[in-house]
Design a protein around this motif. Structure first.
Motif, PDB file in Angstrom:
ATOM      1  N   UNK A   1       0.843  -1.194   0.000  1.00  0.00           N
ATOM      2  CA  UNK A   1       0.000   0.000   0.000  1.00  0.00           C
ATOM      3  C   UNK A   1       0.880   1.245   0.000  1.00  0.00           C
ATOM      4  N   UNK A   2       0.366   2.355  -0.546  1.00  0.00           N
ATOM      5  CA  UNK A   2       1.015   3.651  -0.560  1.00  0.00           C
ATOM      6  C   UNK A   2      -0.089   4.715  -0.677  1.00  0.00           C
ATOM      7  N   UNK A   3       0.130   5.998  -0.380  1.00  0.00           N
ATOM      8  CA  UNK A   3       1.364   6.617   0.016  1.00  0.00           C
ATOM      9  C   UNK A   3       1.283   6.896   1.502  1.00  0.00           C
ATOM     10  N   UNK A   4       2.316   6.511   2.249  1.00  0.00           N
ATOM     11  CA  UNK A   4       2.352   6.725   3.686  1.00  0.00           C
ATOM     12  C   UNK A   4       3.383   7.796   4.025  1.00  0.00           C
ATOM     13  N   UNK A   5       2.990   8.676   4.940  1.00  0.00           N
ATOM     14  CA  UNK A   5       3.874   9.738   5.401  1.00  0.00           C
ATOM     15  C   UNK A   5       4.912   9.157   6.354  1.00  0.00           C
ATOM     16  N   UNK A   6       6.137   9.680   6.355  1.00  0.00           N
ATOM     17  CA  UNK A   6       7.185   9.161   7.254  1.00  0.00           C
ATOM     18  C   UNK A   6       6.783   9.167   8.721  1.00  0.00           C
ATOM     19  N   UNK A   7       5.889  10.092   9.134  1.00  0.00           N
ATOM     20  CA  UNK A   7       5.518  10.148  10.545  1.00  0.00           C
ATOM     21  C   UNK A   7       4.629   8.983  10.966  1.00  0.00           C
ATOM     22  N   UNK A   8       4.228   8.145  10.004  1.00  0.00           N
ATOM     23  CA  UNK A   8       3.385   6.986  10.320  1.00  0.00           C
ATOM     24  C   UNK A   8       4.203   5.761  10.713  1.00  0.00           C
ATOM     25  N   UNK A   9       5.540   5.870  10.690  1.00  0.00           N
ATOM     26  CA  UNK A   9       6.389   4.703  10.920  1.00  0.00           C
ATOM     27  C   UNK A   9       6.148   4.053  12.280  1.00  0.00           C
ATOM     28  N   UNK A  10       6.137   4.833  13.345  1.00  0.00           N
ATOM     29  CA  UNK A  10       5.977   4.255  14.680  1.00  0.00           C
ATOM     30  C   UNK A  10       4.647   3.533  14.820  1.00  0.00           C
ATOM     31  N   UNK A  11       3.591   4.123  14.292  1.00  0.00           N
ATOM     32  CA  UNK A  11       2.276   3.477  14.359  1.00  0.00           C
ATOM     33  C   UNK A  11       2.283   2.163  13.586  1.00  0.00           C
ATOM     34  N   UNK A  12       2.928   2.147  12.433  1.00  0.00           N
ATOM     35  CA  UNK A  12       2.985   0.931  11.625  1.00  0.00           C
ATOM     36  C   UNK A  12       3.806  -0.151  12.311  1.00  0.00           C
ATOM     37  N   UNK A  13       4.915   0.233  12.931  1.00  0.00           N
ATOM     38  CA  UNK A  13       5.720  -0.740  13.667  1.00  0.00           C
ATOM     39  C   UNK A  13       4.938  -1.320  14.839  1.00  0.00           C
ATOM     40  N   UNK A  14       4.111  -0.477  15.460  1.00  0.00           N
ATOM     41  CA  UNK A  14       3.348  -0.931  16.626  1.00  0.00           C
ATOM     42  C   UNK A  14       2.286  -1.962  16.297  1.00  0.00           C
ATOM     43  N   UNK A  15       1.766  -1.913  15.069  1.00  0.00           N
ATOM     44  CA  UNK A  15       0.712  -2.861  14.706  1.00  0.00           C
ATOM     45  C   UNK A  15       1.193  -3.935  13.709  1.00  0.00           C
ATOM     46  N   UNK A  16       2.493  -3.935  13.409  1.00  0.00           N
ATOM     47  CA  UNK A  16       3.000  -4.898  12.409  1.00  0.00           C
ATOM     48  C   UNK A  16       2.760  -6.330  12.851  1.00  0.00           C
ATOM     49  N   UNK A  17       3.003  -6.636  14.107  1.00  0.00           N
ATOM     50  CA  UNK A  17       2.859  -8.007  14.570  1.00  0.00           C
ATOM     51  C   UNK A  17       1.404  -8.446  14.711  1.00  0.00           C
ATOM     52  N   UNK A  18       0.525  -7.509  15.037  1.00  0.00           N
ATOM     53  CA  UNK A  18      -0.878  -7.862  15.271  1.00  0.00           C
ATOM     54  C   UNK A  18      -1.727  -7.834  13.992  1.00  0.00           C
TER      55      UNK A  18
END
Length: 395
Positions: free
Chosen positions: A374-391
């Motif tokens: 998926x795209x386009x994601x803003x760089x500030x979304x990284x922490x949120x994406x890392x937080x839900x990557x496993x779930x």
């Protein structure tokens, strides 16, 4: 009378003396000639022996290796065997992506296809992840987690602006994966050049079977195993290719492309594709259609949205699914899709992208899994994406 006799005797004696001198000269010449021949033959034999000895010594020095029993049993030498396994491995699996080839040389090299179907090595199909970027890759931590544990099933290629240094650790899968690049400009044929450059570099590795084009704002929405099995198990490539009758589709067609490319051939689609190796070879090998696009598809034509969709429609339609596996939101209108910022990235949002009720064709069946990225994601979304990557994304 007596005087005449004396003159005759003098003449006779003079003639005999002259004859003796001539014979002596002839004998001396013969002696010198024979001596010269003997000296010449002797010198030649010594010269021949010298150069033969030198050649033998050089051959023994560079081409021969002493046998293990030469010191005890005999003085014979054995020719050292050359191990070709490393040469073949470097050819089919380049250890580096850096080289000095021009685009023409690179495309020529990448277009080579072996006629023999069987490989002389154990070939495990891999997926080439190709990043066409404007600079940095803000989602590298997410991608590193995605790739972790699957090192033998993927390869990475990054096309960034010339001179840009991708600052990553030596343990990152992105380390030393920047290919020789050139400047690309949005809306111009240089974007197509960048895509072809990525494909050509990835084709140098004979294990790469599938090729995914991604940007710096792309993220994976499934784990690696799901993505790998989905792509390597597909009978088709995933290139969006459709007929758009509006001025944003057919309106970009130039009549100068006729008769090679007709209006009925003209197609539009997303730049972000996923293709099979055979299609990748066809794209980097093409000069006929590419040259027409370079000449007549000017900036308002947006060749990155038309070249590959049109090429596949004309030549490889049966091998294409006519859809993309990269989710993009065009609902806001305009020349660019929506940008997903930190506030947009929620569990519900990510689950909706993964499964929003869309049904698509996969091989001869239907599937609820239609998007892998998926795209386009803003760089500030990284922490949120890392937080839900496993779930949510399961990696």
């Amino acid at each position: 009378m007596a005087r005449n006799r004396d003159d005759f005797d003098k003449f006779q004696m003079t003639s005999m003396r002259d004859s003796s001198i001539g014979l002596l000269k002839l004998l001396l010449i013969l002696i010198f000639f024979v001596t010269g021949v003997v000296i010449g033959l002797t010198s030649n034999s010594h010269i021949t022996w010298y150069f033969s000895l030198q050649a033998e010594q050089r051959y023994n020095s560079y081409a021969l290796a002493p046998s293990s029993s030469s010191s005890s049993n005999n003085s014979y030498n054995t020719i050292e065997k050359l191990d070709c396994s490393s040469i073949i491995d470097d050819y089919v699996h380049p250890k580096t992506v850096t080289h000095s080839m021009s685009d023409d040389e690179l495309f020529w090299r990448a277009s080579m296809v072996p006629k023999k179907e069987e490989y002389p090595f154990t070939r495990v199909p891999t997926v080439a992840f190709m990043f066409l970027t404007k600079g940095s890759l803000p989602f590298i931590p997410l991608w590193e987690r995605f790739f972790n544990g699957h090192e033998k099933l993927y390869s990475i290629y990054v096309h960034s602006p010339p001179g840009f240094d991708l600052n990553v650790s030596t343990t990152s899968p992105f380390y030393n994966r920047q290919i020789p690049s050139q400047i690309v400009e949005w809306g111009s044929v240089t974007l197509v050049d960048g895509e072809r450059r990525l494909l050509a570099n990835a084709l140098l590795d004979f294990s790469n079977e599938r090729f995914v084009l991604l940007s710096e704002s792309c993220i994976p929405i499934y784990n690696f195993s799901t993505v790998y099995n989905y792509l390597t198990g597909s009978l088709h490539s995933f290139v969006e290719s459709y007929d758009d009758p509006s001025r944003y589709g057919r309106g970009r067609y130039s009549r100068s492309m006729r008769p090679t490319i007709k209006l009925s051939d003209w197609r539009k689609g997303s730049q972000w594709f996923e293709i099979h190796r055979s299609i990748a070879v066809a794209i980097v090998s093409d000069t006929k259609y590419y040259d027409i696009f370079r000449k007549y598809c000017k900036p308002s034509c947006y060749p990155d949205e038309h070249y590959i969709p049109t090429l596949l429609n004309m030549l490889y339609g049966s091998l294409n699914s006519n859809r993309t596996v990269t989710y993009v939101d065009w609902s806001i209108g305009g020349p660019h899709p929506a940008m997903f910022e930190k506030s947009n990235v929620t569990l519900g949002f990510m689950r909706n992208i993964r499964n929003n009720g869309t049904v698509c064709g996969y091989n001869s069946d239907e599937s609820n899994v239609c998007y892998l990225f998926a795209r386009k994601f803003s760089p500030d979304a990284l922490d949120s994406l890392l937080g839900m990557a496993s779930t949510v994304m399961n990696f």
